[in-house]
Design a protein around this motif. Structure first.
Motif, short mmCIF file in Angstrom:
data_model
loop_
_atom_site.label_atom_id
_atom_site.label_comp_id
_atom_site.label_asym_id
_atom_site.label_seq_id
_atom_site.Cartn_x
_atom_site.Cartn_y
_atom_site.Cartn_z
N PRO A 34 0.81 -1.23 0.00
CA PRO A 34 0.00 0.00 0.00
C PRO A 34 0.84 1.27 0.00
O PRO A 34 0.46 2.27 -0.63
N PHE A 35 1.98 1.26 0.69
CA PHE A 35 2.83 2.44 0.69
C PHE A 35 3.50 2.64 -0.67
O PHE A 35 3.71 3.77 -1.12
N THR A 38 0.91 4.14 -2.80
CA THR A 38 0.74 5.56 -2.45
C THR A 38 1.82 6.40 -3.12
O THR A 38 1.54 7.47 -3.67
N LEU A 41 0.94 6.80 -6.78
CA LEU A 41 -0.12 7.78 -7.04
C LEU A 41 0.35 9.21 -6.80
O LEU A 41 -0.03 10.13 -7.54
N LEU A 42 1.19 9.41 -5.80
CA LEU A 42 1.73 10.76 -5.57
C LEU A 42 2.61 11.19 -6.75
O LEU A 42 2.56 12.35 -7.17
N PRO A 163 8.15 3.11 -1.68
CA PRO A 163 7.43 4.27 -2.22
C PRO A 163 8.29 5.17 -3.08
O PRO A 163 7.81 5.73 -4.08
N LEU A 181 8.11 9.75 2.98
CA LEU A 181 7.36 8.49 3.06
C LEU A 181 8.32 7.31 3.22
O LEU A 181 8.02 6.36 3.95
N SER A 249 -6.01 12.96 3.50
CA SER A 249 -4.65 12.56 3.86
C SER A 249 -4.40 12.74 5.36
O SER A 249 -3.82 11.88 6.03
N PHE A 291 -3.30 3.83 2.68
CA PHE A 291 -3.44 3.93 1.22
C PHE A 291 -4.84 4.38 0.84
O PHE A 291 -5.01 5.23 -0.06
N TRP A 294 -5.23 8.19 1.49
CA TRP A 294 -4.39 9.00 0.60
C TRP A 294 -4.80 8.85 -0.85
O TRP A 294 -4.75 9.81 -1.62
N ALA A 295 -5.19 7.65 -1.26
CA ALA A 295 -5.65 7.45 -2.64
C ALA A 295 -6.89 8.28 -2.91
O ALA A 295 -7.03 8.90 -3.97
N ILE A 298 -5.82 11.88 -3.38
CA ILE A 298 -5.13 12.10 -4.65
C ILE A 298 -6.12 12.05 -5.81
O ILE A 298 -6.12 12.92 -6.69
#
Length: 310
Positions: A34-35, A38, A41-42, A163, A181, A249, A291, A294-295, A298
């Motif tokens: 998941p990280f 993340t 996606l960032l 990440p 991160l 977030s 995740f 934060w997803a 984003i």
């Protein structure tokens, strides 16, 4: 001849592959994945949400993550087989118990390393050039418990690079802001690994192995684990500030903080009966919920996508 044929028959190979996946706790890929996603996606947001090739990149990131972790875990099991055989807690693991041979495990390591290198090559040239370095880091951890009590931090860094690697996969370069991160995942992993290793306090001392519990004692090691997790939250705050995290977030950071508080409430220097719940269950939720929040943040900012109903 009959035995040789059965040994190398597809059912026999499949059975050993299933045993290998059980040996490396394949399902625990959920911890770092998941990280990594993340970070991807960032990175995707940072370059303006291009849709072209997005699905393929995410798929190759998942393949790379699973390949690297599988190779690293199998390598750790091979390297530690003799130690595991002497430890009452781990003597039933697959290699010490004779369920799997070292030869098959080495073949699995070679195959999953090749999968990782292939996935890195499919992402971009910088990922491919850095892939051997990443493998070196995840393999190096397995030796560290033999000479440094900071082995927990090395393990954390082995997961923490995920990440940043995913950001590189998406953008083709590294932005220092994503390293917050990396630091957060490093501290998170080091903290929960300290908690888990408390189970082997007596064995580590008897064998002369290096771990923070063996070095500092159980109570002091748990204090260090709490400090690491507090520092992790600080890194997530700095990540949100540096990358402009939205409400979702910040909620995600709050949820992670609450879960870590709960995790530490489950273990005490004189009671590790609930360590499996602290290690496996809580930390699995930490990654997935982080995740998810934060997803959402984003994706809700993506042009043309109105997840918040605005």
């Amino acid at each position: 001849m009959h035995q040789a044929t059965s040994t190398f028959s597809p059912p026999a190979i499949w059975r050993r592959l299933v045993l290998t996946l059980d040996m490396i706790k394949f399902e625990h890929s959920v911890f770092a994945l998941p990280f990594a996603l993340t970070g991807a996606l960032l990175g995707w947001r940072s370059i303006g949400y291009p849709l072209d090739g997005m699905a393929a990149k995410l798929a190759w990131i998942v393949v790379a993550m699973v390949g690297a972790r599988s190779a690293a875990m199998a390598f750790n099991r091979v390297l530690d087989a003799d130690i595991d055989a002497r430890n009452p807690r781990t003597k039933a693991r697959h290699i010490p118990a004779g369920l799997l041979s070292r030869t098959f495990a080495w073949g699995f390591i070679a195959a999953t390393s090749a999968v990782f290198l292939l996935a890195a090559g499919m992402l971009n040239p910088l990922c491919f050039r850095l892939a051997p370095v990443a493998l070196g880091v995840v393999f190096f951890y397995s030796w560290t418990k033999r000479f440094t009590p900071l082995s927990h931090v090395v393990l954390g860094f082995a997961l923490g690079i995920a990440p940043a690697a995913s950001w590189i996969a998406m953008t083709g370069s590294l932005n220092p802001r994503i390293l917050w991160l990396t630091a957060a995942v490093t501290l998170w992993t080091a903290g929960f690994d300290i908690i888990y290793s408390c189970q082997d306090y007596d064995f580590d001392q008897r064998e002369g192995l290096f771990s923070l519990p063996a070095k500092l004692g159980l109570a002091n090691a748990l204090i260090v684990a709490r400090f690491f997790h507090l520092a992790m939250i600080g890194c997530l705050v700095l990540l949100a500030l540096s990358l402009g995290g939205g409400i979702s977030s910040w909620l995600g950071i709050g949820v992670v903080a609450a879960l870590l508080l709960y995790e530490h409430s489950l273990v005490h220097a004189n009671d590790f009966s609930r360590v499996d719940a602290a290690f496996f269950t809580v930390n699995g939720w930490v990654g997935m919920l982080f995740f998810g929040f934060w997803a959402f943040d984003i994706l809700s900012a993506m042009p043309g996508l109105h997840l918040l109903g605005n």
